[in-house]
Design a protein around this motif. Sequence first.
Motif, PDB file in Angstrom:
ATOM      1  N   ARG A  57       1.945   1.915  -3.351  1.00 51.95           N
ATOM      2  CA  ARG A  57       1.109   2.352  -4.422  1.00 51.95           C
ATOM      3  C   ARG A  57       0.632   4.022  -4.053  1.00 51.95           C
ATOM      4  O   ARG A  57       0.493   4.604  -4.709  1.00 51.95           O
ATOM      5  CB  ARG A  57      -0.526   1.631  -3.906  1.00 51.95           C
ATOM      6  CG  ARG A  57      -0.906   1.185  -5.128  1.00 51.95           C
ATOM      7  CD  ARG A  57      -2.297   0.471  -4.916  1.00 51.95           C
ATOM      8  NE  ARG A  57      -2.248  -0.907  -5.099  1.00 51.95           N
ATOM      9  CZ  ARG A  57      -2.268  -1.765  -3.998  1.00 51.95           C
ATOM     10  NH1 ARG A  57      -2.594  -1.465  -2.960  1.00 51.95           N
ATOM     11  NH2 ARG A  57      -2.373  -3.154  -4.283  1.00 51.95           N
TER      12      ARG A  57
ATOM     13  N   TRP B  37       1.956   6.379  -6.523  1.00 59.12           N
ATOM     14  CA  TRP B  37       1.267   6.657  -7.773  1.00 59.12           C
ATOM     15  C   TRP B  37      -0.220   7.202  -7.478  1.00 59.12           C
ATOM     16  O   TRP B  37      -0.877   7.305  -8.564  1.00 59.12           O
ATOM     17  CB  TRP B  37       1.201   5.543  -8.510  1.00 59.12           C
ATOM     18  CG  TRP B  37       2.585   4.872  -8.343  1.00 59.12           C
ATOM     19  CD1 TRP B  37       3.185   3.928  -7.701  1.00 59.12           C
ATOM     20  CD2 TRP B  37       3.532   5.264  -9.862  1.00 59.12           C
ATOM     21  NE1 TRP B  37       4.479   3.645  -8.172  1.00 59.12           N
ATOM     22  CE2 TRP B  37       4.467   4.263  -9.513  1.00 59.12           C
ATOM     23  CE3 TRP B  37       3.180   5.580 -10.946  1.00 59.12           C
ATOM     24  CZ2 TRP B  37       5.525   4.165 -10.389  1.00 59.12           C
ATOM     25  CZ3 TRP B  37       4.254   5.752 -11.847  1.00 59.12           C
ATOM     26  CH2 TRP B  37       5.536   5.137 -11.456  1.00 59.12           C
ATOM     27  N   GLU B  38      -0.521   7.450  -6.186  1.00 58.03           N
ATOM     28  CA  GLU B  38      -2.019   7.844  -5.921  1.00 58.03           C
ATOM     29  C   GLU B  38      -2.189   9.167  -5.562  1.00 58.03           C
ATOM     30  O   GLU B  38      -3.179   9.756  -5.769  1.00 58.03           O
ATOM     31  CB  GLU B  38      -2.672   6.641  -4.827  1.00 58.03           C
ATOM     32  CG  GLU B  38      -2.914   5.534  -5.619  1.00 58.03           C
ATOM     33  CD  GLU B  38      -3.246   4.350  -4.624  1.00 58.03           C
ATOM     34  OE1 GLU B  38      -3.307   4.828  -3.358  1.00 58.03           O
ATOM     35  OE2 GLU B  38      -3.754   3.296  -5.065  1.00 58.03           O
TER      36      GLU B  38
ATOM     37  N   ASP C 148       0.734  -1.193  -0.133  1.00 56.64           N
ATOM     38  CA  ASP C 148       0.130  -0.115  -0.070  1.00 56.64           C
ATOM     39  C   ASP C 148       0.817   1.276  -0.006  1.00 56.64           C
ATOM     40  O   ASP C 148       0.492   2.240  -0.458  1.00 56.64           O
ATOM     41  CB  ASP C 148      -0.843   0.003   1.382  1.00 56.64           C
ATOM     42  CG  ASP C 148      -1.989  -1.014   0.908  1.00 56.64           C
ATOM     43  OD1 ASP C 148      -2.175  -1.517   0.061  1.00 56.64           O
ATOM     44  OD2 ASP C 148      -2.540  -1.361   2.198  1.00 56.64           O
TER      45      ASP C 148
END
Length: 639
Positions: free
Chosen positions: A491, A494-495, A488
């Motif tokens: 991620r 990129w979020e 997570d």
Amino acid sequence: MDQFGTLDNLLQEERVFRPLPQLVIEANVNPQELEAHRRMAGHDPLGYWEEAADELDWFKKWDQVLDDSDAPFYKWFPGSRCNIVYNCLDRHIETYNKNKLALIWEGEPGDSRKYTYFELYREVNRVANALRSLGIGKGDRIVIYMPPLPETVISMLAAAKIGAIHSVVFAGFSAKALRQRINDAQAKLVVTADGFYRNGQIMPLKETVDEALVGACADCVDSMIVVRRCKVGVDMTDGRDFWYEDLIRNERNISPTEVMDADDPLFLMYTSGTTGQPKGIVHSHAGYMVGVHRTLNHVFDIKPTDIFWCTADPGWVTGHSAVVYGPLMAGTTTLMYEGHPNYPQADRLWNIVAKYGVTIFYTAPTMIRMLMRFGIQYTRQHDLSSLRLLGSVGEPISPEAWIWLYKNIGRNECPVLDTWWQTETGMFMISPLPISLLKPGSVTKTLPGVEADIVDRDGNPVPAGKGGLLVLKRPWPAMMTGMWNDPDRYREYWEKIPGMYFAGDVARKDEDGYFWIQGRADDVLNIAGHRIGTAEMEAAFGAHRAVHECGVIGVPDTIKGEAAKAFIVVRPEVEPDDELIKDLKRHIRNELGPVAVIKSIEFRDNLPKTRSGKIMRRVLKAEELGHEIGDLTGLEDED
Ligand code: WTA
């Protein structure tokens, strides 16, 4: 030059420096070739990286250059089989590089050791065999808690050779920080030294590992390899601790190189993020090897006669890509120095440059600022004419420091290559080549195959000249392949700005498309080029008995670029005084190690908070520096 002076100067800087004609003629990549690379990478980025991959040796080539079906978990060169160590060592043994110097090492007391590629290869093989005999195999984690010694490089390569995953922990980290990393990585083995030399003193090291292992997870470390560096007395635990020299004495000089899948992890590098827990950035064999090989070769224009000196400690990513893996893949000679740059006096670095004929000198702005302070009488005492390229990394370099380096070390001839990259990127991303037009303080343009931009929080590009968030818009081969135990957190990169990789930096682009890095946008400090999270420091302060609440911010520092200032609310029964300040500083040093430099501590009755109770560092920072609160591009404490 403080950080904010630097920013003002960056905005005014208009000087341009051209490479000498001779340098352009001799460059491995000339201006026409660079343009051709940019054109190719522009319309066929995967083709560009495929060509770069073809320069290396593989046990089996890839089925595909990039698999983006599970983005942002990109897979580079899936289907391939390789081992980066094959490209660092094994393949050179078959060529004229066999008897060339791979590694020159100088200890602080002045002792020195040299290894040819053949010698390095053989010692790595012996250590690889020793690791196997201790039960270490593919996928096992080993922590290397070492100063810059040849054995540090050798252990890294030996681990990678047998498919184990190394995690080098900077020898300046505390027992607690080391334990945290050992636990997170679930390491089976630690490599360390009895001690090392620093500033004329012997710094004990093995005992810190002993301390870290008390309370480390039960099924972690069951063996330790100890390099005898200073011949100081250490306690060896029977059955667990082994002297390096004893272990390898009878090992064979040959050892098979493990065949790895493309995304089998090569190393973990822990770095600070915005929470208290450091992040285990994962790099894997195939992509890392391709990205680092291509960018290091192009940026530093590696020639067979080079002596490449990157002053970074192997405990940081720069030490991985630019001391060990990049230079060895390139077949060049890499130089390493154990000790303090000012020991016994401020000309030590120049003494080393002159003594070994260093041709490429790659360092950090902090080092340059420190050397500037000592003045040019030290540089003048040495023949620095072997130098042909200079480099900088880790923090923004002020035009003043850039010019000082160019003029006094580079004789107004050696380009200063300011390379922007990160632990996460693995390889250089935005950087000039020796043939580029240089503007002091700018990292110039993206390398071919890399796409970067400056955007606002919604991902819209901001106009030239305006500050914004630095993002990468396309995956690149040496990108981290994950976050250890924490997909997570991977991620998140990129979020924050959907569809793009947000690097955490604030920067701007000028009319010529040149990038100017201004600093971190998040709650991560950059102290002397080392990343450390404010949250990590706050957690460490919070563990002190006197502290009720604490907020940490970065403040400018003349030499280190940035240092920490802590605002502390003490517990009701505590009387804050100078003794407490000293005790808190000592406490932080014990908790985190000397990397966490505290510039000052201020006691407050309360701290500004959001409605949800988060301490607003932005407000503290704005008050401290006399800025408008809205000035700072903080993504972390928006609420
Ligand atoms: C900063 C070090 C300005 C930046 C390789 C980045 C730089 C962080 C530069 C990564 C540069 C790195 N100019 N700032 N040339 N290079 N930085 O992970 O803030 O230790 O995000 O990697 O250092 O630090 P890291």
